[in-house]
Design a protein around this motif. Structure first.
Motif, PDB file in Angstrom:
ATOM      1  N   GLY A 190     -43.716 -43.267  39.734  1.00 24.54           N
ATOM      2  CA  GLY A 190     -42.509 -43.965  39.299  1.00 24.54           C
ATOM      3  C   GLY A 190     -42.706 -44.697  38.002  1.00 24.54           C
ATOM      4  O   GLY A 190     -42.398 -45.886  37.902  1.00 24.54           O
ATOM      5  N   ARG A 191     -43.223 -43.993  37.017  1.00 22.05           N
ATOM      6  CA  ARG A 191     -43.460 -44.603  35.713  1.00 22.05           C
ATOM      7  C   ARG A 191     -42.231 -45.394  35.279  1.00 22.05           C
ATOM      8  O   ARG A 191     -41.119 -44.928  35.299  1.00 22.05           O
ATOM      9  N   GLU A 192     -42.458 -46.649  34.901  1.00 21.75           N
ATOM     10  CA  GLU A 192     -41.342 -47.517  34.555  1.00 21.75           C
ATOM     11  C   GLU A 192     -40.629 -47.031  33.304  1.00 21.75           C
ATOM     12  O   GLU A 192     -41.263 -46.481  32.381  1.00 21.75           O
ATOM     13  N   ALA A 193     -39.314 -47.256  33.288  1.00 20.48           N
ATOM     14  CA  ALA A 193     -38.518 -46.910  32.105  1.00 20.48           C
ATOM     15  C   ALA A 193     -38.978 -47.742  30.935  1.00 20.48           C
ATOM     16  O   ALA A 193     -39.320 -48.914  31.060  1.00 20.48           O
ATOM     17  N   GLU A 194     -38.999 -47.130  29.762  1.00 22.90           N
ATOM     18  CA  GLU A 194     -39.440 -47.840  28.549  1.00 22.90           C
ATOM     19  C   GLU A 194     -38.331 -48.721  28.017  1.00 22.90           C
ATOM     20  O   GLU A 194     -37.157 -48.413  28.165  1.00 22.90           O
TER      21      GLU A 194
ATOM     22  N   VAL B  29     -31.075 -49.572  30.678  1.00 21.96           N
ATOM     23  CA  VAL B  29     -30.205 -49.234  29.544  1.00 21.96           C
ATOM     24  C   VAL B  29     -28.735 -49.466  29.859  1.00 21.96           C
ATOM     25  O   VAL B  29     -28.051 -50.247  29.197  1.00 21.96           O
ATOM     26  N   GLY B  30     -28.211 -48.791  30.878  1.00 25.47           N
ATOM     27  CA  GLY B  30     -26.809 -48.971  31.200  1.00 25.47           C
ATOM     28  C   GLY B  30     -26.280 -47.904  32.131  1.00 25.47           C
ATOM     29  O   GLY B  30     -27.030 -47.025  32.587  1.00 25.47           O
TER      30      GLY B  30
ATOM     31  N   ALA C 283     -29.199 -47.780  24.473  1.00 19.09           N
ATOM     32  CA  ALA C 283     -30.654 -47.883  24.342  1.00 19.09           C
ATOM     33  C   ALA C 283     -31.067 -48.466  22.997  1.00 19.09           C
ATOM     34  O   ALA C 283     -32.140 -49.056  22.870  1.00 19.09           O
ATOM     35  N   GLU C 284     -30.204 -48.304  22.000  1.00 19.98           N
ATOM     36  CA  GLU C 284     -30.477 -48.875  20.679  1.00 19.98           C
ATOM     37  C   GLU C 284     -30.139 -50.361  20.613  1.00 19.98           C
ATOM     38  O   GLU C 284     -30.349 -50.996  19.579  1.00 19.98           O
ATOM     39  N   GLY C 285     -29.611 -50.900  21.699  1.00 19.21           N
ATOM     40  CA  GLY C 285     -29.312 -52.323  21.754  1.00 19.21           C
ATOM     41  C   GLY C 285     -27.872 -52.687  21.460  1.00 19.21           C
ATOM     42  O   GLY C 285     -27.531 -53.872  21.409  1.00 19.21           O
ATOM     43  N   GLN C 286     -27.007 -51.686  21.284  1.00 16.09           N
ATOM     44  CA  GLN C 286     -25.595 -51.976  21.066  1.00 16.09           C
ATOM     45  C   GLN C 286     -24.961 -52.474  22.357  1.00 16.09           C
ATOM     46  O   GLN C 286     -25.358 -52.075  23.454  1.00 16.09           O
ATOM     47  N   SER C 287     -23.954 -53.322  22.237  1.00 12.53           N
ATOM     48  CA  SER C 287     -23.251 -53.811  23.412  1.00 12.53           C
ATOM     49  C   SER C 287     -22.372 -52.713  23.987  1.00 12.53           C
ATOM     50  O   SER C 287     -22.067 -51.712  23.325  1.00 12.53           O
ATOM     51  N   ALA C 288     -21.956 -52.900  25.231  1.00  9.96           N
ATOM     52  CA  ALA C 288     -21.056 -51.935  25.863  1.00  9.96           C
ATOM     53  C   ALA C 288     -19.781 -51.767  25.048  1.00  9.96           C
ATOM     54  O   ALA C 288     -19.307 -50.649  24.839  1.00  9.96           O
ATOM     55  N   GLN C 289     -19.224 -52.863  24.561  1.00 10.53           N
ATOM     56  CA  GLN C 289     -17.986 -52.790  23.788  1.00 10.53           C
ATOM     57  C   GLN C 289     -18.194 -52.034  22.478  1.00 10.53           C
ATOM     58  O   GLN C 289     -17.359 -51.210  22.080  1.00 10.53           O
TER      59      GLN C 289
ATOM     60  N   LEU D 198     -19.910 -35.656  26.999  1.00  5.08           N
ATOM     61  CA  LEU D 198     -20.814 -36.131  25.946  1.00  5.08           C
ATOM     62  C   LEU D 198     -20.826 -37.645  25.840  1.00  5.08           C
ATOM     63  O   LEU D 198     -21.776 -38.218  25.289  1.00  5.08           O
ATOM     64  N   PHE D 199     -19.795 -38.308  26.356  1.00  5.80           N
ATOM     65  CA  PHE D 199     -19.795 -39.771  26.359  1.00  5.80           C
ATOM     66  C   PHE D 199     -20.988 -40.309  27.152  1.00  5.80           C
ATOM     67  O   PHE D 199     -21.444 -41.424  26.887  1.00  5.80           O
ATOM     68  N   GLY D 200     -21.491 -39.542  28.135  1.00  6.15           N
ATOM     69  CA  GLY D 200     -22.640 -39.992  28.913  1.00  6.15           C
ATOM     70  C   GLY D 200     -23.895 -40.114  28.077  1.00  6.15           C
ATOM     71  O   GLY D 200     -24.374 -41.221  27.816  1.00  6.15           O
ATOM     72  N   PRO D 201     -24.469 -38.995  27.633  1.00  3.62           N
ATOM     73  CA  PRO D 201     -25.707 -39.094  26.845  1.00  3.62           C
ATOM     74  C   PRO D 201     -25.533 -39.834  25.526  1.00  3.62           C
ATOM     75  O   PRO D 201     -26.416 -40.592  25.107  1.00  3.62           O
ATOM     76  N   ASP D 202     -24.407 -39.629  24.844  1.00  2.57           N
ATOM     77  CA  ASP D 202     -24.201 -40.318  23.566  1.00  2.57           C
ATOM     78  C   ASP D 202     -24.071 -41.826  23.780  1.00  2.57           C
ATOM     79  O   ASP D 202     -24.592 -42.633  22.995  1.00  2.57           O
ATOM     80  N   GLY D 203     -23.372 -42.215  24.834  1.00  6.17           N
ATOM     81  CA  GLY D 203     -23.227 -43.634  25.128  1.00  6.17           C
ATOM     82  C   GLY D 203     -24.543 -44.280  25.502  1.00  6.17           C
ATOM     83  O   GLY D 203     -24.845 -45.403  25.069  1.00  6.17           O
TER      84      GLY D 203
END
Length: 216
Positions: free
Chosen positions: A212-216, A37-38, A59-65, A49-54
């Motif tokens: 170590g179940r892989e991240a979805e 994810v990032g 995870a929704e596919g938005q770019s970092a910018q 809150l910038f951590g979980p919200d970001g």
């Protein structure tokens, strides 16, 4: 009062973040990440809150910018914030608000971004970038630590460094490397010592056998 780096290893796909500051327990609030994810570092007058919200936005596919702009648009205190983000593809974004204290700034390169505030001067961030780039053949955790060490040698946090943290995410749903020194006269040396122990066969073999179940 903090210097941080977020980065991606182009070969392994690992994502990582590392940070150091003059205050205690910097790893509790500043660095955030998720496999596939990032990675995020939120500092200055930190908005945790910038951590979980970001990460939700990434995870929704938005770019970092795009995520950075969305987070800042919702924060009336954005001029007091400093924020660096990296998406799963290595795209980076950075922000330093106009009210962050002392010498402050943020930079990004291919697959990484760095930021710092209340630093000793304008040589700290370039030193971090150079160290990270020059260590390109090393594992990501070692490169992140090298960047922090280079920043410290260049002056670092002008008040000194008392806590540090480093995390790396790869395929697991939890961090592959998760290290913290919450209060010490020399946290980067201690962080280095812990990383050596994490790499040692006894712990590495133990960790490799964990679910170590892989991240979805």
């Amino acid at each position: 009062m903090t210097l941080s780096i977020v980065a991606r290893d182009a070969l392994s796909g690992e994502l990582g973040a590392a940070t150091a500051t003059a205050g205690p327990a910097v790893g509790a609030l500043v660095i955030h990440g998720q496999s596939g994810v990032g990675a995020i570092a939120t500092q200055a007058f930190t908005n945790p809150l910038f951590g979980p919200d970001g990460l939700t936005g990434l995870a929704e596919g938005q770019s970092a910018q795009a995520v950075l702009e969305s987070l800042l648009a919702q924060d009336p205190e954005r001029q007091r914030r400093q924020l660096i983000l990296l998406d799963a593809g290595g795209g980076s974004a950075h922000w330093t608000g106009g009210e962050c204290g002392g010498w402050c700034g943020s930079l990004s390169g291919e697959g990484f971004a760095v930021a710092g505030n209340l630093l000793a001067g304008d040589t700290v961030l370039p030193a971090m970038c150079d160290a990270f780039t020059r260590q390109s053949g090393q594992p990501l955790a070692e490169r992140l630590l090298a960047a922090l060490q280079a920043g410290q040698r260049a002056g670092g946090d002008r008040r000194g460094i008392r806590s540090a943290a480093l995390k790396v995410w790869q395929h697991r749903r939890y961090a592959q490397v998760d290290l913290r020194v919450d209060w010490s006269a020399d946290p980067l040396t201690q962080l280095d010592e812990v990383l050596v122990q994490v790499r040692a066969p006894d712990y590495a073999d133990f960790f490799a056998q964990l679910p170590g179940r892989e991240a979805e």
